[in-house]
Design a protein around this motif. Structure first.
Motif, short mmCIF file in Angstrom:
data_model
loop_
_atom_site.label_atom_id
_atom_site.label_comp_id
_atom_site.label_asym_id
_atom_site.label_seq_id
_atom_site.Cartn_x
_atom_site.Cartn_y
_atom_site.Cartn_z
N VAL A 63 0.84 -1.20 0.00
CA VAL A 63 0.00 0.00 0.00
C VAL A 63 0.88 1.25 0.00
O VAL A 63 0.58 2.23 -0.70
CB VAL A 63 -0.97 -0.01 1.21
N ALA A 64 1.97 1.23 0.75
CA ALA A 64 2.86 2.40 0.83
C ALA A 64 3.46 2.72 -0.54
O ALA A 64 3.56 3.88 -0.93
CB ALA A 64 3.96 2.16 1.85
N VAL A 65 3.86 1.71 -1.29
CA VAL A 65 4.41 1.93 -2.63
C VAL A 65 3.35 2.55 -3.53
O VAL A 65 3.63 3.49 -4.28
CB VAL A 65 4.96 0.61 -3.23
N ASN A 66 2.12 2.05 -3.43
CA ASN A 66 1.04 2.63 -4.25
C ASN A 66 0.76 4.08 -3.85
O ASN A 66 0.52 4.92 -4.73
CB ASN A 66 -0.22 1.78 -4.14
N LYS A 67 0.80 4.38 -2.57
CA LYS A 67 0.60 5.76 -2.11
C LYS A 67 1.72 6.66 -2.64
O LYS A 67 1.47 7.77 -3.11
CB LYS A 67 0.60 5.84 -0.58
N ASP A 68 2.95 6.17 -2.52
CA ASP A 68 4.09 6.96 -2.99
C ASP A 68 3.98 7.23 -4.49
O ASP A 68 4.29 8.33 -4.96
CB ASP A 68 5.41 6.25 -2.68
N GLU A 69 3.53 6.23 -5.23
CA GLU A 69 3.39 6.41 -6.67
C GLU A 69 2.27 7.41 -6.97
O GLU A 69 2.40 8.25 -7.88
CB GLU A 69 3.12 5.07 -7.36
N ALA A 70 1.19 7.36 -6.21
CA ALA A 70 0.11 8.33 -6.40
C ALA A 70 0.61 9.74 -6.10
O ALA A 70 0.29 10.69 -6.81
CB ALA A 70 -1.08 7.98 -5.50
N ASN A 71 1.42 9.88 -5.06
CA ASN A 71 2.01 11.19 -4.74
C ASN A 71 2.91 11.68 -5.86
O ASN A 71 2.95 12.87 -6.16
CB ASN A 71 2.78 11.12 -3.42
N LEU A 72 3.63 10.76 -6.48
CA LEU A 72 4.48 11.10 -7.61
C LEU A 72 3.64 11.67 -8.75
O LEU A 72 3.97 12.71 -9.33
CB LEU A 72 5.26 9.87 -8.09
N HIS A 73 2.53 11.00 -9.06
CA HIS A 73 1.64 11.47 -10.13
C HIS A 73 1.08 12.86 -9.80
O HIS A 73 1.00 13.73 -10.67
CB HIS A 73 0.50 10.48 -10.37
N GLU A 74 0.71 13.04 -8.56
CA GLU A 74 0.18 14.34 -8.14
C GLU A 74 1.23 15.44 -8.30
O GLU A 74 0.96 16.51 -8.84
CB GLU A 74 -0.28 14.27 -6.69
N LYS A 75 2.45 15.16 -7.87
CA LYS A 75 3.55 16.13 -7.96
C LYS A 75 3.81 16.52 -9.42
O LYS A 75 3.92 17.69 -9.76
CB LYS A 75 4.81 15.55 -7.33
N TYR A 76 3.91 15.51 -10.29
CA TYR A 76 4.24 15.80 -11.69
C TYR A 76 3.05 16.40 -12.44
O TYR A 76 3.25 17.18 -13.37
CB TYR A 76 4.81 14.56 -12.39
N ASN A 77 1.85 16.08 -12.02
CA ASN A 77 0.68 16.74 -12.62
C ASN A 77 0.79 18.25 -12.41
O ASN A 77 0.58 19.03 -13.34
CB ASN A 77 -0.61 16.20 -12.00
N GLU A 78 1.14 18.65 -11.20
CA GLU A 78 1.28 20.08 -10.90
C GLU A 78 2.41 20.70 -11.71
O GLU A 78 2.30 21.83 -12.20
CB GLU A 78 1.49 20.31 -9.40
N GLN A 79 3.51 19.97 -11.87
CA GLN A 79 4.62 20.49 -12.68
C GLN A 79 4.22 20.64 -14.15
O GLN A 79 4.56 21.63 -14.79
CB GLN A 79 5.85 19.59 -12.54
N PHE A 80 3.48 19.64 -14.66
CA PHE A 80 3.03 19.72 -16.05
C PHE A 80 2.09 20.92 -16.25
O PHE A 80 2.14 21.59 -17.29
CB PHE A 80 2.34 18.43 -16.49
N LEU A 81 1.25 21.19 -15.26
CA LEU A 81 0.32 22.32 -15.36
C LEU A 81 1.05 23.66 -15.36
O LEU A 81 0.52 24.64 -15.88
CB LEU A 81 -0.71 22.28 -14.22
N LYS A 82 2.26 23.69 -14.82
CA LYS A 82 3.07 24.92 -14.86
C LYS A 82 3.74 25.10 -16.22
O LYS A 82 4.09 26.20 -16.59
CB LYS A 82 4.13 24.90 -13.76
N ILE A 83 3.91 23.99 -16.94
CA ILE A 83 4.62 24.01 -18.23
C ILE A 83 3.66 24.08 -19.41
O ILE A 83 3.92 24.78 -20.39
CB ILE A 83 5.49 22.73 -18.36
N LEU A 84 2.55 23.34 -19.31
CA LEU A 84 1.62 23.18 -20.44
C LEU A 84 0.24 23.72 -20.07
O LEU A 84 -0.15 23.72 -18.90
CB LEU A 84 1.47 21.69 -20.79
N PRO A 85 -0.52 24.10 -21.08
CA PRO A 85 -1.92 24.43 -20.81
C PRO A 85 -2.66 23.17 -20.35
O PRO A 85 -2.29 22.05 -20.74
CB PRO A 85 -2.46 24.92 -22.15
N PRO A 86 -3.70 23.31 -19.53
CA PRO A 86 -4.42 22.14 -19.00
C PRO A 86 -4.89 21.18 -20.09
O PRO A 86 -4.85 19.96 -19.89
CB PRO A 86 -5.61 22.75 -18.25
#
Length: 157
Positions: free
Chosen positions: A102-125
């Protein structure tokens, strides 16, 4: 003399085995590079990135992909542990294994959340949404391609 011949045969067999493993590693690396190249081309075409967007996007995306590969490796290792755990581990050890999973899955979800925010700073939604859609389309494309290749290989036999 017999010992020398035995040692020589053993050495040649070991060398042959090592060479075979190295060749398999190279083939795997070549396949991975072809996959990566095809994915980059597919995403570049689908996302229609401007040069400025591409310059900012690709380093971030490649970093994310590397981290995702690490999670996939951890997941495969855990899946192997889970396969081998039944009947061999105590309840306490199995509980720890489930929590680690479960911890690995949570960490991976956090990774997706982090990079989603970075992509939104670079690209239009709209392009971030296109990215997620394109990744899924590419995955389906590769599955289809793999199945067709297997079918073609089986027909040749």
């Amino acid at each position: 003399m017999k010992q020398l011949i035995g040692i020589l045969i053993f050495t040649l067999a070991a060398f042959s085995c090592l060479q075979s493993n190295a060749q398999k590693d190279n083939e795997h690396q070549d396949r991975w590079e072809r996959y990566r190249t095809e994915k980059v081309a597919f995403l570049t075409t689908t996302l229609d990135l401007t040069p400025e967007e591409a310059q900012k996007f690709w380093p971030v995306y490649n970093e994310m992909e590397k981290l995702k590969a690490d999670f996939q490796r951890k997941r495969r290792e855990m899946e192997s542990e889970v396969r081998d755990a039944e009947g061999k581990l105590s309840d306490k050890e199995m509980i720890a294994l489930t929590r680690a999973h479960v911890a690995v899955n949570k960490d991976e979800a956090n990774l997706h959340e982090k990079y989603n925010e970075q992509f939104l700073k670079i690209l239009p939604p709209v392009k971030v949404i296109k990215l997620y859609k394109a990744e899924n389309e590419f995955r389906m494309h590769m599955f289809k391609k793999y199945r067709e290749k297997r079918r073609s290989d089986e027909e040749r036999k």
